[in-house]
Scaffold this motif. Structure first.
Motif, mmCIF file in Angstrom:
data_model
loop_
_atom_site.group_PDB
_atom_site.id
_atom_site.type_symbol
_atom_site.label_atom_id
_atom_site.label_comp_id
_atom_site.label_asym_id
_atom_site.label_seq_id
_atom_site.Cartn_x
_atom_site.Cartn_y
_atom_site.Cartn_z
ATOM 1 N N GLU A 158 0.824 -1.208 0.000
ATOM 2 C CA GLU A 158 0.000 0.000 0.000
ATOM 3 C C GLU A 158 0.859 1.260 0.000
ATOM 4 O OE1 GLU A 158 -3.515 2.072 2.746
ATOM 5 O OE2 GLU A 158 -2.901 -0.008 3.082
ATOM 6 N N ARG A 159 1.940 1.241 0.739
ATOM 7 C CA ARG A 159 2.807 2.419 0.827
ATOM 8 C C ARG A 159 3.701 2.598 -0.396
ATOM 9 N NH1 ARG A 159 5.346 2.482 6.983
ATOM 10 N NH2 ARG A 159 3.427 3.088 8.076
ATOM 11 N N LYS A 160 4.002 1.530 -1.094
ATOM 12 C CA LYS A 160 5.018 1.569 -2.149
ATOM 13 C C LYS A 160 4.768 2.650 -3.201
ATOM 14 C CE LYS A 160 7.370 -1.309 -5.578
ATOM 15 N NZ LYS A 160 7.479 -2.691 -6.149
ATOM 16 N N PRO A 161 3.569 2.757 -3.795
ATOM 17 C CA PRO A 161 3.389 3.798 -4.821
ATOM 18 C C PRO A 161 3.493 5.214 -4.262
ATOM 19 C CG PRO A 161 1.315 2.678 -4.354
ATOM 20 C CD PRO A 161 2.387 1.893 -3.672
ATOM 21 N N ILE A 162 3.052 5.411 -3.024
ATOM 22 C CA ILE A 162 3.155 6.732 -2.398
ATOM 23 C C ILE A 162 4.617 7.081 -2.178
ATOM 24 C CG2 ILE A 162 2.519 8.113 -0.374
ATOM 25 C CD1 ILE A 162 0.156 6.126 0.008
ATOM 26 N N TYR A 163 5.367 6.110 -1.655
ATOM 27 C CA TYR A 163 6.793 6.315 -1.406
ATOM 28 C C TYR A 163 7.539 6.585 -2.705
ATOM 29 C CZ TYR A 163 11.629 5.044 -0.367
ATOM 30 O OH TYR A 163 12.992 5.037 -0.264
ATOM 31 N N ARG A 164 7.291 5.789 -3.723
ATOM 32 C CA ARG A 164 7.986 5.959 -5.005
ATOM 33 C C ARG A 164 7.699 7.328 -5.616
ATOM 34 N NH1 ARG A 164 12.025 2.311 -5.100
ATOM 35 N NH2 ARG A 164 11.379 0.168 -5.494
ATOM 36 N N ARG A 165 6.446 7.716 -5.553
ATOM 37 C CA ARG A 165 6.063 9.010 -6.116
ATOM 38 C C ARG A 165 6.730 10.154 -5.359
ATOM 39 N NH1 ARG A 165 1.222 7.794 -6.516
ATOM 40 N NH2 ARG A 165 0.432 8.600 -4.529
ATOM 41 N N SER A 166 6.735 10.076 -4.042
ATOM 42 C CA SER A 166 7.350 11.116 -3.235
ATOM 43 C C SER A 166 8.851 11.192 -3.487
ATOM 44 C CB SER A 166 7.077 10.841 -1.746
ATOM 45 O OG SER A 166 7.747 11.763 -0.926
ATOM 46 N N LEU A 167 9.494 10.035 -3.565
ATOM 47 C CA LEU A 167 10.942 9.995 -3.774
ATOM 48 C C LEU A 167 11.317 10.542 -5.144
ATOM 49 C CD1 LEU A 167 13.473 9.099 -2.248
ATOM 50 C CD2 LEU A 167 13.248 6.862 -3.336
ATOM 51 N N GLN A 168 10.525 10.232 -6.151
ATOM 52 C CA GLN A 168 10.834 10.715 -7.494
ATOM 53 C C GLN A 168 10.684 12.235 -7.598
ATOM 54 O OE1 GLN A 168 12.238 8.944 -9.818
ATOM 55 N NE2 GLN A 168 12.329 10.651 -11.236
ATOM 56 N N GLN A 169 9.750 12.777 -6.830
ATOM 57 C CA GLN A 169 9.578 14.232 -6.821
ATOM 58 C C GLN A 169 10.743 14.915 -6.100
ATOM 59 O OE1 GLN A 169 5.746 14.640 -4.968
ATOM 60 N NE2 GLN A 169 4.602 14.248 -6.860
ATOM 61 N N GLU A 170 11.204 14.300 -5.021
ATOM 62 C CA GLU A 170 12.306 14.867 -4.244
ATOM 63 C C GLU A 170 13.657 14.679 -4.927
ATOM 64 O OE1 GLU A 170 10.514 13.744 0.181
ATOM 65 O OE2 GLU A 170 11.981 12.465 -0.793
ATOM 66 N N LEU A 171 13.866 13.465 -5.428
ATOM 67 C CA LEU A 171 15.179 13.082 -5.948
ATOM 68 C C LEU A 171 15.034 12.349 -7.282
ATOM 69 C CD1 LEU A 171 17.246 11.734 -2.897
ATOM 70 C CD2 LEU A 171 17.888 13.595 -4.427
ATOM 71 N N PRO A 172 14.743 13.063 -8.352
ATOM 72 C CA PRO A 172 14.757 12.384 -9.652
ATOM 73 C C PRO A 172 16.135 11.791 -9.909
ATOM 74 C CG PRO A 172 14.687 14.773 -9.906
ATOM 75 C CD PRO A 172 14.465 14.495 -8.459
ATOM 76 N N ASP A 173 16.171 10.742 -10.715
ATOM 77 C CA ASP A 173 17.403 9.968 -10.880
ATOM 78 C C ASP A 173 18.624 10.832 -11.206
ATOM 79 O OD1 ASP A 173 16.029 7.701 -10.311
ATOM 80 O OD2 ASP A 173 15.997 6.908 -12.356
ATOM 81 N N HIS A 174 18.443 11.854 -12.020
ATOM 82 C CA HIS A 174 19.609 12.632 -12.439
ATOM 83 C C HIS A 174 20.166 13.520 -11.325
ATOM 84 C CE1 HIS A 174 16.358 15.563 -13.041
ATOM 85 N NE2 HIS A 174 17.282 16.507 -12.987
ATOM 86 N N LEU A 175 19.405 13.658 -10.213
ATOM 87 C CA LEU A 175 19.879 14.462 -9.090
ATOM 88 C C LEU A 175 20.431 13.630 -7.937
ATOM 89 C CD1 LEU A 175 17.158 17.274 -8.823
ATOM 90 C CD2 LEU A 175 19.416 17.365 -9.928
ATOM 91 N N VAL A 176 20.321 12.314 -8.041
ATOM 92 C CA VAL A 176 20.819 11.459 -6.960
ATOM 93 C C VAL A 176 22.346 11.450 -6.992
ATOM 94 C CG1 VAL A 176 20.912 9.108 -6.045
ATOM 95 C CG2 VAL A 176 18.769 9.987 -7.012
ATOM 96 N N PRO A 177 22.996 11.891 -5.905
ATOM 97 C CA PRO A 177 24.470 11.898 -5.892
ATOM 98 C C PRO A 177 25.010 10.470 -5.924
ATOM 99 C CG PRO A 177 23.607 12.420 -3.713
ATOM 100 C CD PRO A 177 22.430 12.387 -4.636
ATOM 101 N N ARG A 178 26.065 10.262 -6.704
ATOM 102 C CA ARG A 178 26.653 8.929 -6.814
ATOM 103 C C ARG A 178 27.581 8.699 -5.632
ATOM 104 N NH1 ARG A 178 23.002 9.158 -9.879
ATOM 105 N NH2 ARG A 178 22.865 8.158 -11.924
ATOM 106 N N ARG A 179 26.977 8.179 -4.569
ATOM 107 C CA ARG A 179 27.719 7.824 -3.364
ATOM 108 C C ARG A 179 26.876 6.836 -2.579
ATOM 109 N NH1 ARG A 179 23.434 8.945 -1.097
ATOM 110 N NH2 ARG A 179 22.844 10.963 -0.226
#
Length: 239
Positions: A158-179
């Motif tokens: 139940e939480r997974k789509p909410i979490y994924r959506r929130s994370l993508q808004q906060e940290l789209p893949d191109h902004l995730v620091p490589r560390r």
């Protein structure tokens, strides 16, 4: 977790000890065992002699090697009751158990975005993950996390789509620091951390947000004798 009754097993260490921590706002159990098996150094030698580590998992930032069956027998025989009592695991839920030696060997620049963040192994709260450290504290332990904006510490279906959506808004893949994740940041709060100690074993639910503690000066040593060697066991269960 189904208990094996007939196969042989490796004895417990004479100084075997355990505790159960209840972590975070959700009070999730973490079983912490020190001095698990006698002669655990023979597992290191087995991994060194086998030498056939492979990139068999697209999600894990390293290589793996199947554990010997004797290890699985020992894990199930010695920990059956303790795991059942700690996590409420019933034998009829269990569909399988798998164990692999694992070594983190992927440099930060080669990580995929998802490997730079805390993760969950399954949305099934009955399934369990175990990390048996066959290395010392210099190689880094394991931490559990809370996602700040959703306040989630575990991710279910139940939480997974909410979490994924929130994370993508906060940290789209191109902004995730490589560390590698190692401590709190603006998006995740570290809520518990377990230091690597030789022959220490920790067990937690697969849907906990978690990450290995890989420091900026980590050497990515590929040798089982001197690198970050762990035995990772998964207990699969019906949802």
């Amino acid at each position: 977790m189904q208990q094996q009754s007939s196969p042989p097993s490796v004895p417990l260490h004479s100084d075997f000890k355990y505790r159960v921590d209840y972590v975070g706002l959700e009070r999730q159990p973490v079983l912490v065992i020190d001095n698990f098996l006698v002669h655990a150094e023979t597992l290191v030698e087995f991994a060194q002699q086998q030498g056939q580590f492979n990139n068999v998992d697209a999600h894990y930032p390293g290589v793996r090697l199947p554990a010997p069956e004797l290890y699985l027998y020992s894990f199930q025989r010695h920990l059956h009751r303790l795991v059942s009592d700690t996590f409420g695991m019933r034998d009829e839920w269990v569909t399988g158990v798998k164990a692999d030696f694992s070594m983190v060997v992927t440099p930060p620049a080669e990580l995929r975005p998802a490997q730079c963040l805390p993760h969950f192994d399954s949305t099934n709260g009955r399934e369990l993950a175990a990390v048996h450290y066959l290395c010392d504290s210099k190689q880094g332990g394991t931490s559990l996390y809370r996602h700040r904006s959703t306040n989630y510490e575990t991710i279910d279906a139940e939480r997974k789509p909410i979490y994924r959506r929130s994370l993508q808004q906060e940290l789209p893949d191109h902004l995730v620091p490589r560390r590698y994740m190692n401590g709190s940041d603006n998006f995740f709060e570290q809520i518990a951390s377990y230091e690597a100690r030789f022959n220490r074993l920790i067990i937690y639910r697969c849907n906990n947000l978690h990450s290995g503690n890989i420091a900026p000066d980590f050497t990515f040593d590929p040798s089982p004798r001197t690198g970050r060697l762990t035995l990772n066991t998964f207990i699969y269960a019906r949802a």
